[in-house]
Design a protein around this motif. Sequence first.
Motif, PDB file in Angstrom:
ATOM      1  N   ARG A 174     123.526 132.456   9.819  1.00  0.00           N
ATOM      2  CA  ARG A 174     122.086 132.418   9.558  1.00  0.00           C
ATOM      3  C   ARG A 174     121.817 132.669   8.078  1.00  0.00           C
ATOM      4  O   ARG A 174     122.506 133.445   7.432  1.00  0.00           O
ATOM      5  N   GLY A 180     118.381 133.470   5.525  1.00  0.00           N
ATOM      6  CA  GLY A 180     116.955 133.769   5.602  1.00  0.00           C
ATOM      7  C   GLY A 180     116.452 134.610   4.456  1.00  0.00           C
ATOM      8  O   GLY A 180     117.144 134.848   3.454  1.00  0.00           O
ATOM      9  N   GLU A 231     114.100 132.693   9.122  1.00  0.00           N
ATOM     10  CA  GLU A 231     115.527 132.388   9.093  1.00  0.00           C
ATOM     11  C   GLU A 231     115.787 130.999   9.651  1.00  0.00           C
ATOM     12  O   GLU A 231     114.999 130.463  10.439  1.00  0.00           O
TER      13      GLU A 231
END
Length: 215
Positions: free
Chosen positions: A73, A75, A85
């Motif tokens: 991820r 973000g 994200e």
Amino acid sequence: MNKLALSAAVAALALSPVLSQVAHADDASTTPTYGSNVNPNWQDNFFVDGNLGQTQARAGELTHNNSVFQNVRFGWRWNGIVGAEIGYAYLGRPKADIGNGFGSFSAKPQAATIGLNAKYNFYQAWYVTAHAGYMRSRTELALTAGDFDSRYKTWNNGLYAGLGVGYDVTKNVSLALNYDNYRVQAGNETSPYYVGVGHIRTNVAAYSASVEYRF
């Protein structure tokens, strides 16, 4: 109440104290009380997070408790607390035997995700996290029986939510343990012609360890 709804509800509860503090965190003259990750400089609040663990899938005969789970991820968090994200998740490969070993049916779901996330330090360097959002999954369905082998890919929509608890090792690096739940859909009206399975829905639970780097 299914696992996804329960995860989302708990995530909402976890986010409530975070959101109540966000209004105060952007005051640079106030001594931070939320943890070592709070940074009023928005340019320093980007992060990348990698997860590795296992999944548990429950979809009729497609039951598998130790498929590999991988998640990346990227973000940003406003004042280091709450933000957006995007990510990618590999959700394992649940498999079912057909005819006492004569053949097998498997599904390999992967998903691109977009959602909201939060990180809240509740005691010094210890913190909790929560995230939830929308995912677009691609699932490869495979049917093998004797010399017959057929594969079919479908694209579907879904939701995800998760919680975690971790520790800030340094200002920029954190370690955590996490639970996530993905509401996966697979198949469509044409898939029965290729793999004998129509539209299916299942919850995929993921248990993982993660490393986050903030920059």
